[in-house]
Design a protein around this motif. Structure first.
Motif, PDB file in Angstrom:
ATOM      1  N   PRO B 180    -108.582  30.532   7.129  1.00 16.77           N
ATOM      2  CA  PRO B 180    -107.868  29.647   8.059  1.00 16.77           C
ATOM      3  C   PRO B 180    -108.848  28.864   8.926  1.00 16.77           C
ATOM      4  CG  PRO B 180    -107.776  31.916   8.818  1.00 16.77           C
ATOM      5  CD  PRO B 180    -108.474  31.944   7.503  1.00 16.77           C
ATOM      6  N   ASP B 181    -108.334  27.785   9.538  1.00 14.85           N
ATOM      7  CA  ASP B 181    -109.172  26.995  10.451  1.00 14.85           C
ATOM      8  C   ASP B 181    -109.594  27.849  11.631  1.00 14.85           C
ATOM      9  OD1 ASP B 181    -108.903  24.853   8.904  1.00 14.85           O
ATOM     10  OD2 ASP B 181    -107.441  23.798  10.164  1.00 14.85           O
ATOM     11  N   TYR B 182    -110.736  27.517  12.162  1.00 16.22           N
ATOM     12  CA  TYR B 182    -111.174  28.222  13.362  1.00 16.22           C
ATOM     13  C   TYR B 182    -110.307  27.784  14.533  1.00 16.22           C
ATOM     14  CZ  TYR B 182    -115.522  29.496  10.957  1.00 16.22           C
ATOM     15  OH  TYR B 182    -116.441  30.007  10.103  1.00 16.22           O
ATOM     16  N   SER B 183    -109.986  28.746  15.377  1.00 15.95           N
ATOM     17  CA  SER B 183    -109.258  28.373  16.597  1.00 15.95           C
ATOM     18  C   SER B 183    -110.264  27.842  17.608  1.00 15.95           C
ATOM     19  CB  SER B 183    -108.539  29.595  17.164  1.00 15.95           C
ATOM     20  OG  SER B 183    -109.517  30.509  17.623  1.00 15.95           O
ATOM     21  N   ILE B 184    -109.773  27.316  18.691  1.00 10.89           N
ATOM     22  CA  ILE B 184    -110.686  26.748  19.688  1.00 10.89           C
ATOM     23  C   ILE B 184    -111.594  27.836  20.264  1.00 10.89           C
ATOM     24  CG2 ILE B 184    -109.012  26.898  21.595  1.00 10.89           C
ATOM     25  CD1 ILE B 184    -110.295  24.194  22.553  1.00 10.89           C
ATOM     26  N   GLY B 185    -111.023  29.038  20.388  1.00  7.21           N
ATOM     27  CA  GLY B 185    -111.833  30.154  20.873  1.00  7.21           C
ATOM     28  C   GLY B 185    -112.959  30.478  19.904  1.00  7.21           C
ATOM     29  N   ASN B 186    -112.604  30.468  18.602  1.00  5.36           N
ATOM     30  CA  ASN B 186    -113.613  30.724  17.580  1.00  5.36           C
ATOM     31  C   ASN B 186    -114.723  29.697  17.645  1.00  5.36           C
ATOM     32  OD1 ASN B 186    -112.139  32.831  16.667  1.00  5.36           O
ATOM     33  ND2 ASN B 186    -111.256  31.749  14.922  1.00  5.36           N
ATOM     34  N   LEU B 187    -114.306  28.442  17.730  1.00  6.06           N
ATOM     35  CA  LEU B 187    -115.287  27.354  17.756  1.00  6.06           C
ATOM     36  C   LEU B 187    -116.228  27.543  18.936  1.00  6.06           C
ATOM     37  CD1 LEU B 187    -113.130  24.221  16.912  1.00  6.06           C
ATOM     38  CD2 LEU B 187    -114.910  25.245  15.510  1.00  6.06           C
ATOM     39  N   GLN B 188    -115.627  27.870  20.085  1.00  4.81           N
ATOM     40  CA  GLN B 188    -116.414  28.070  21.299  1.00  4.81           C
ATOM     41  C   GLN B 188    -117.457  29.159  21.071  1.00  4.81           C
ATOM     42  OE1 GLN B 188    -115.815  26.850  24.688  1.00  4.81           O
ATOM     43  NE2 GLN B 188    -117.631  28.007  25.254  1.00  4.81           N
ATOM     44  N   LYS B 189    -117.008  30.229  20.458  1.00  2.00           N
ATOM     45  CA  LYS B 189    -117.879  31.379  20.252  1.00  2.00           C
ATOM     46  C   LYS B 189    -119.022  31.008  19.290  1.00  2.00           C
ATOM     47  CE  LYS B 189    -117.455  36.257  19.063  1.00  2.00           C
ATOM     48  NZ  LYS B 189    -116.564  37.199  18.385  1.00  2.00           N
ATOM     49  N   ILE B 190    -118.649  30.329  18.191  1.00  2.00           N
ATOM     50  CA  ILE B 190    -119.668  30.012  17.183  1.00  2.00           C
ATOM     51  C   ILE B 190    -120.666  28.993  17.719  1.00  2.00           C
ATOM     52  CG2 ILE B 190    -120.047  29.033  14.886  1.00  2.00           C
ATOM     53  CD1 ILE B 190    -117.183  30.040  14.231  1.00  2.00           C
ATOM     54  N   LEU B 191    -120.129  27.978  18.369  1.00  5.67           N
ATOM     55  CA  LEU B 191    -121.011  26.920  18.858  1.00  5.67           C
ATOM     56  C   LEU B 191    -121.940  27.455  19.947  1.00  5.67           C
ATOM     57  CD1 LEU B 191    -118.578  23.886  19.004  1.00  5.67           C
ATOM     58  CD2 LEU B 191    -120.587  24.105  17.568  1.00  5.67           C
ATOM     59  N   SER B 192    -121.406  28.337  20.791  1.00  2.86           N
ATOM     60  CA  SER B 192    -122.239  28.876  21.865  1.00  2.86           C
ATOM     61  C   SER B 192    -123.337  29.766  21.300  1.00  2.86           C
ATOM     62  CB  SER B 192    -121.402  29.698  22.843  1.00  2.86           C
ATOM     63  OG  SER B 192    -120.278  28.982  23.241  1.00  2.86           O
ATOM     64  N   HIS B 193    -123.089  30.254  20.127  1.00  2.00           N
ATOM     65  CA  HIS B 193    -124.028  31.190  19.527  1.00  2.00           C
ATOM     66  C   HIS B 193    -125.428  30.571  19.358  1.00  2.00           C
ATOM     67  CE1 HIS B 193    -125.213  34.684  17.277  1.00  2.00           C
ATOM     68  NE2 HIS B 193    -125.658  33.916  16.298  1.00  2.00           N
ATOM     69  N   ASP B 194    -125.457  29.322  18.944  1.00  2.00           N
ATOM     70  CA  ASP B 194    -126.798  28.758  18.718  1.00  2.00           C
ATOM     71  C   ASP B 194    -127.290  28.000  19.945  1.00  2.00           C
ATOM     72  OD1 ASP B 194    -125.172  26.820  16.186  1.00  2.00           O
ATOM     73  OD2 ASP B 194    -125.102  26.516  18.354  1.00  2.00           O
ATOM     74  N   HIS B 195    -127.474  28.700  21.028  1.00  2.00           N
ATOM     75  CA  HIS B 195    -127.957  28.034  22.233  1.00  2.00           C
ATOM     76  C   HIS B 195    -129.473  27.898  22.160  1.00  2.00           C
ATOM     77  CE1 HIS B 195    -129.769  31.529  24.254  1.00  2.00           C
ATOM     78  NE2 HIS B 195    -128.850  32.208  23.589  1.00  2.00           N
ATOM     79  N   PRO B 196    -130.001  26.846  22.787  1.00  2.00           N
ATOM     80  CA  PRO B 196    -131.440  26.631  22.728  1.00  2.00           C
ATOM     81  C   PRO B 196    -132.173  27.702  23.515  1.00  2.00           C
ATOM     82  CG  PRO B 196    -130.423  25.078  24.224  1.00  2.00           C
ATOM     83  CD  PRO B 196    -129.312  25.805  23.557  1.00  2.00           C
ATOM     84  N   PRO B 197    -133.350  28.054  23.078  1.00  2.00           N
ATOM     85  CA  PRO B 197    -134.065  29.169  23.711  1.00  2.00           C
ATOM     86  C   PRO B 197    -134.394  28.921  25.184  1.00  2.00           C
ATOM     87  CG  PRO B 197    -135.456  28.025  22.110  1.00  2.00           C
ATOM     88  CD  PRO B 197    -134.080  27.523  21.931  1.00  2.00           C
ATOM     89  N   GLU B 198    -134.607  27.638  25.560  1.00  2.00           N
ATOM     90  CA  GLU B 198    -135.077  27.432  26.938  1.00  2.00           C
ATOM     91  C   GLU B 198    -133.943  27.468  27.971  1.00  2.00           C
ATOM     92  OE1 GLU B 198    -135.460  25.551  24.303  1.00  2.00           O
ATOM     93  OE2 GLU B 198    -135.798  23.439  24.737  1.00  2.00           O
ATOM     94  N   TYR B 199    -132.699  27.501  27.517  1.00  2.00           N
ATOM     95  CA  TYR B 199    -131.602  27.585  28.486  1.00  2.00           C
ATOM     96  C   TYR B 199    -130.802  28.857  28.261  1.00  2.00           C
ATOM     97  CZ  TYR B 199    -132.616  22.761  29.593  1.00  2.00           C
ATOM     98  OH  TYR B 199    -133.240  21.623  29.991  1.00  2.00           O
ATOM     99  N   SER B 200    -130.106  29.276  29.307  1.00  2.00           N
ATOM    100  CA  SER B 200    -129.339  30.515  29.196  1.00  2.00           C
ATOM    101  C   SER B 200    -128.096  30.288  28.359  1.00  2.00           C
ATOM    102  CB  SER B 200    -128.942  31.009  30.589  1.00  2.00           C
ATOM    103  OG  SER B 200    -127.942  30.154  31.101  1.00  2.00           O
ATOM    104  N   ALA B 201    -127.584  31.359  27.823  1.00  2.00           N
ATOM    105  CA  ALA B 201    -126.404  31.275  26.966  1.00  2.00           C
ATOM    106  C   ALA B 201    -125.201  30.763  27.746  1.00  2.00           C
ATOM    107  CB  ALA B 201    -126.110  32.640  26.362  1.00  2.00           C
TER     108      ALA B 201
END
Lengths: 749, 398
Positions: B180-201
């Motif tokens: 199924p399509d990702y829900s907005i919560g899923n998207l938020q979780k996945i996208l937040s996952h790859d945060h850049p190293p120099e900034y906090s999650a």
């Protein structure tokens, strides 16, 4: 015939055609079968020389015009590829989508010119960016398979060029396999790795500074590619982008929207598209005309009609610069072919030298020139006699006349450009926006008589000071840039005018400052007046000089909102008057101006402006004379517009019909000359078949046709019907069926 | 396997289904599995990560690339061959023309020691392309286990539902798995996952929140969103870098980024402006309004007579033939009759420009029929340049 075969059987012998090559030296075609005295050989050589010069000039121009475009393209390619190369461990680059760098190259609808552009683009890219430049056309790529195959074979050819040819045999065998993107990227890896350690390569392009030069793929005609092929290819290649650094160039003829029309968002999101626009072809034409015709560099000139034909074909039909230049070449050729005196159409010193060697016949030709006859008629009677009888005197006179003609042209173009500077930015462009329009007008008729010229001058008289100054500056530059010293005096005059206008500025800073400001307003009001007039063509104006009428018009000038008010005042005036048209209104405006001028003391600026305008007028009067008024103009001007039109607006179907229907027209064989409706027996078979087929109406009876054909042909060979064997006869009868295949059949008509 | 959960987010149920389907290495698995779901719903990623991290022998083939049967089969076989043979002894290319050969060669290859006694997986990505290939291909792959008598499972990945695949002659039914399509919560979780190293999650998660607020209504494509997130992140950080705001100053940051993202939605997202151009604009801090997008260039310069031919073609394409009398008798004399030279030439050139298209058969030599394909706006612009009021002549506007 013998064979080396030992077995018995049938052998096919292909007829051993040994064509006699009939080679006539090209210059002989110039001869028209007449005597040598008309310098046909020399004319041909002159033609070739001038054409070579013109051609190299056009090529240079093309290069120059493309330079900007190519430079920015190269910059884009290098930039996008270096991003590629930066094997960055950067956070962003790892997550971001890998997009294929794409240049959308908008080239305009003149598709015929594109080939040349692409050819030079390929060359430039190969020299500056990468050896791997491939261009594909839609017609070669009906599906993905062919697309990749073409891409692969061309890529490997690129490589062969750069590398030594020894691997050629290997590559030939490779060509037989299906190509997938996989195999292409392995090939690319092999090639780039292989060539790297081998440093001594002859052609070390700047690209070799990169470890892996990009592969540039040019899609020449983006519009014609099918959506599916493009889509699939882009999807595939985006998956291989990290090992096969591809850069796309889309050649677009219409507008860049086509990218969105062809590719859905899912696919276009794989591309990183940047737009590049080439120069519009109209500007290109202007430059070409400017550098080839509006110059004294080339002696050859076109008459108004011919120029009209060429530009009309360009503007109305194809927009193709190539075709325009071809047309120019044709007129050049035709001129040298048809005009015996064109031998003098070369640079001045050479022409003078040639005059000394003119034959008697040529002298007679000169005397027959209408322009020369007119010139003679104007001379004193003893000179007339001398010109008509004394060859030596004639030659001397011709020399001086030719020199005059050259001086005339030098001045002509300078003044033309100068006038163009003044008129090209006037409202409504009475004399055209482009210099070619002005040139055409000047060639067509005496510009002094034209209404457009009068109105242009009228408009000039209303310009504000800064506009006039800008024009003068430009004009001054034109005179300065020309090396000729003919009109040095004029340049000085223009400089003086400039200085005077500037001194007005200085004066304005003094106590008299009010005056110029008022001037500006006056001229501004003039402009307003013009624009208001455009808006309200039906405003009842008062052609009387009455005070109230003037006030009314002033009202129009001042404000457009004051319409009501103005109608109140003027209606009372114009009750009995007829409704005026544009012309009358303009006239009344002018009268009003006149009135104002007389009633009020003219300002310094107005005086100066008037002087300037009359100065320009005097220049035009003196130098922009019709070429037809110049003696010997026929030597340089090509005027057979009709011939040119016939050649350029070719109607192939009519020509074909003529050839088949009346072969004499082209073959010029006396035996073929025939009366109307009769079929000559000796005509080529296909003509006979065609004519017989014309005699039938829509439906043709094949048997009758064949029989009729056989009858005609056997009659031609003067054979007794009896003496022809039946086999021969069937063969003859069958002939029309074969010739059907060659004949432009009825249904395509 | 804790690391698998870290790598595959929000697809727990699908992963466990697949894992239970796969079973132990030597178990026979279901012969064919059909996985479908929208773009960027993680089909390919999940399958690939699963097979890789479990170290199962598998072959991954993209069907777009293999546009012929032969390419597809050869690619599978060659990759398999590569798997089975140990390093170094990479044998020659296998040629395989038919499915029959494929079955035979497949049996041969899977005899190898390294592939014995365990399930071999063949993954066919973009399986919808199989439908356009030979008819026997899809049914063949579906029951490959039976045909080869080997422990093999074929996994199909597609964006299209299984019902549209089923051949009308019937076939073996695969196991169908829906992503199924990702829900907005899923998207938020996945996208937040790859945060850049120099900034906090947390900082990045707040940014993603704003981004989704703007883009979620128009775009749910994870790949695209991720791309947009990276593109616009520098702009978001700008106040922090300049020291104008702290990382926690969410309101200020929001005010800074929101209009910027809206602009991005109209330009980069639609590919009116390329990503690199967008980045450059961002760096130079110029107004994106100055850069014209692709659609801004709608004008097409055409030769004078071509314009008339195009207008005539448009009228002929959109007006019923019976109305010709009405339009052209009434306004008689308005259209100047021009002598169209080079008419055929011009029509062919208009066809190559895709402004006209040929309708009917190619082989119809006399009187080929064309249709005008340009839009009303386009033809109006053209008509305006030649002072022709086209609306007056259009039946639809009466």
């Amino acid at each position: 015939m013998a064979t080396s075969s030992v077995s018995k059987g049938c052998f096919v012998f292909k007829p051993n055609f040994k064509k006699r090559k009939i080679s006539v030296p090209i210059e002989d075609y110039f001869n028209k079968g007449k005597n040598e005295s008309e310098d046909s050989k020399l004319r041909f050589e002159t033609y070739q020389l001038i054409w070579q010069q013109m051609k190299s000039e056009t090529e240079r121009l093309q290069e120059e015009l493309n330079k900007n475009l190519f430079d920015s393209l190269i910059e884009f390619l290098q930039k996008s590829h270096s991003v590629f190369q930066k094997n960055s461990r950067d956070w962003g680059c790892q997550i971001k989508l890998r997009e294929i760098p794409t240049a959308a190259l908008v080239l305009g609808v003149n598709v015929t010119d594109h080939d040349l552009t692409f050819r030079s683009l390929t060359e430039v890219l190969q020299n500056n960016v990468t050896p791997y430049v491939v261009s594909l056309q839609a017609k070669d790529c009906p599906d993905t398979k062919h697309f990749l195959q073409k891409l692969a074979s061309q890529l490997m050819d690129c490589n062969v060029d750069v590398q030594s040819k020894e691997k050629e045999s290997v590559q030939v065998t490779q060509k037989k396999i299906y190509y997938s993107m996989d195999s292409l990227s392995t090939w690319y890896m092999n090639v780039t790795q292989k060539t790297d350690p081998k440093i001594p390569r002859k052609k070390r392009t700047p690209s070799s500074q990169w470890q892996s030069p990009p592969v540039v793929l040019i899609l020449k005609d983006m519009e014609s590619f099918t959506t599916k092929v493009l889509q699939d290819f882009i999807i595939i290649s985006s998956q291989h982008l990290h090992e096969f650094p591809l850069i796309l160039i889309f050649g677009i003829a219409t507008s860049p929207i086509v990218v969105h029309r062809l590719l859905p968002h899912a696919v276009s999101s794989l591309l990183c598209i940047e737009l590049f626009q080439s120069l519009s072809c109209k500007e290109h034409l202007t430059t070409v005309l400017d550098k080839l015709l509006l110059t004294t560099q080339f002696p050859f000139k076109l008459s108004e009609k011919v120029l009209q034909v060429l530009t009309n074909i360009f503007l109305y039909h194809d927009f193709s610069i190539q075709n325009f230049i071809k047309g120019l070449q044709l007129s050049l050729l035709e001129h040298f072919y048809s005009q015996p005196l064109s031998v003098l159409c070369c640079n001045l010193p050479e022409a003078k030298r040639r005059i000394n060697f003119l034959s008697d016949n040529q002298c007679e030709n000169i005397r027959r020139l209408p322009s020369f006859r007119r010139y003679v008629e104007k001379q004193a009677s003893e000179k007339q006699v001398a010109l008509l009888t004394n060859e030596r005197f004639l030659k001397e006179e011709t020399q001086s006349l030719l020199e005059n003609l050259h001086v005339y042209h030098t001045n002509y173009f300078l003044v033309l450009r100068c006038l163009h500077q003044f008129t090209s930015s006037l409202p409504k462009y009475p004399l055209g926006r482009q210099i070619r329009e002005l040139y055409c007008t000047c060639l067509e008729k005496n510009i002094l008589d034209s209404e457009e010229y009068a109105s242009a001058l009228q408009l000039l008289r209303m310009l504000a000071k800064d506009e006039l100054m800008a024009m003068l500056q430009k004009c001054f530059k034109v005179f300065k840039s020309s090396s000729e010293k003919q009109l040095g005096n004029t340049a000085k005059r223009i400089e003086e005018f400039l200085a005077q206008f500037q001194s007005l500025d200085a004066a304005a800073l003094g106590p008299m400052s009010a005056e110029p400001v008022q001037d500006e307003r006056a001229s501004l009001l003039d402009w307003r007046g013009m624009s208001v007039r455009k808006c309200h063509p039906m405003v009842p104006g008062a052609p009387s000089r009455s005070r109230a009428g003037i006030i009314a018009l002033w009202c129009i000038c001042r404000t457009t909102e004051a319409k009501e008010e103005e109608e109140d005042t003027s209606e009372s005036q114009s009750k009995g008057l007829q409704k005026t048209d544009l012309y009358h209104l303009q006239k009344s405006l002018l009268e009003m101006k006149e009135l104002r001028r007389t009633s009020k003391r003219q300002t310094k600026f107005e005086v100066l402006r008037e002087q300037l305008v009359s100065f320009i007028d005097s220049l035009v009067r003196e130098y922009l004379l019709l070429p037809e008024t110049q003696p010997l103009h026929e030597v340089l001007y090509f005027s057979a517009a009709h011939t040119l039109r016939q050649h350029l607006n070719a109607a192939p179907r009519i020509a074909l019909h003529t050839a088949l229907n009346n072969p004499y027209y082209y073959l010029k064989n006396e035996a073929l000359r025939s009366e109307e409706g009769c079929i000559p027996n000796v005509a080529p078979d296909i003509c006979i078949a065609y004519k017989l087929h014309l005699e039938c109406s829509r439906l043709i009876n094949l048997v009758d046709w064949s029989e009729a054909f056989a009858t005609v042909v056997t009659a031609a060979e003067k054979m007794d019907a009896n003496s022809v064997t039946s086999e021969e006869r069937t063969e003859i009868i069958q002939y029309p069926l074969k010739s059907i295949l060659q004949c432009p059949s009825k249904h395509t008509e | 396997m804790p690391h698998l959960e870290n790598m595959v987010l929000c697809r727990e149920s699908q992963v466990s289904t697949l894992q239970s389907l796969f079973g132990e290495r030597h178990h026979f698995s279901f012969p064919s599995i059909f996985i479908y779901g929208h773009t960027a719903s993680g089909k390919t990623y999940v399958t690939q990560t699963l097979l890789k991290s479990l170290e199962l022998p598998h072959v991954f083939v993209n069907c777009v690339e293999c546009f012929t049967l032969r390419l597809l089969l050869e690619q599978i076989l060659n990759k398999l061959n590569h798997l089975s043979s140990s390093e170094g002894e990479c044998s020659t290319q296998i040629t395989c023309e038919t499915f029959n050969d494929f079955v035979r060669l497949f049996k041969q290859i899977t005899k190898a020691e390294s592939l014995k006694d365990q399930t071999v997986y063949i993954v066919l990505d973009k399986a919808e392309y199989l439908r356009d290939m030979e008819a026997n291909l899809l049914p063949g792959f579906l029951r490959l286990q039976e045909l080869t008598d080997r422990n093999v499972t074929v996994i199909f990945l597609s964006e299209i539902v299984w019902e549209k695949f089923r051949p009308n002659t019937g076939c073996f039914e695969p196991f169908v798995l829906y992503f199924p399509d990702y829900s907005i919560g899923n998207l938020q979780k996945i996208l937040s996952h790859d945060h850049p190293p120099e900034y906090s999650a947390d900082f990045y998660a707040a940014y993603i929140n704003i981004l989704l607020g703007v883009f979620y209504t128009v775009c749910r494509d994870l790949k695209e969103l991720r791309h947009l997130a990276v593109l616009n992140f520098p702009k978001y950080c700008e106040p922090v870098v300049k020291g104008e705001a702290s990382e926690r100053d969410t309101r200020k940051l929001w005010r800074n980024i929101e209009p910027h993202l809206k602009k991005a939605m109209q330009t980069v997202y639609l590919r009116e402006i390329s990503s690199s151009q967008w980045e450059k604009l961002q760096k130079d801090d110029t107004d994106p309004g100055q850069l014209k997008g692709l659609s801004a260039y709608t004008q097409v310069e055409l030769p004078y007579y071509s314009k008339f031919i195009l207008i005539a073609a448009y009228l002929a394409s959109y007006n019923p033939a019976r109305t010709d009398r009405r339009f052209f008798l009434k306004h008689h004399g308005k259209i100047k009759k021009t002598n169209f030279l080079k008419k055929h030439e011009k029509i062919t050139s208009l066809v190559t420009l895709q402004l006209l298209t040929l309708v009917g058969h190619d082989d119809q030599l006399d009187g080929p029929k064309y249709k005008c394909t340009v839009s009303l706006d386009f033809i109006r612009a053209i008509a305006r340049t030649v002072n022709f009021d086209i609306i007056k002549y259009l039946y639809d506007f009466l």
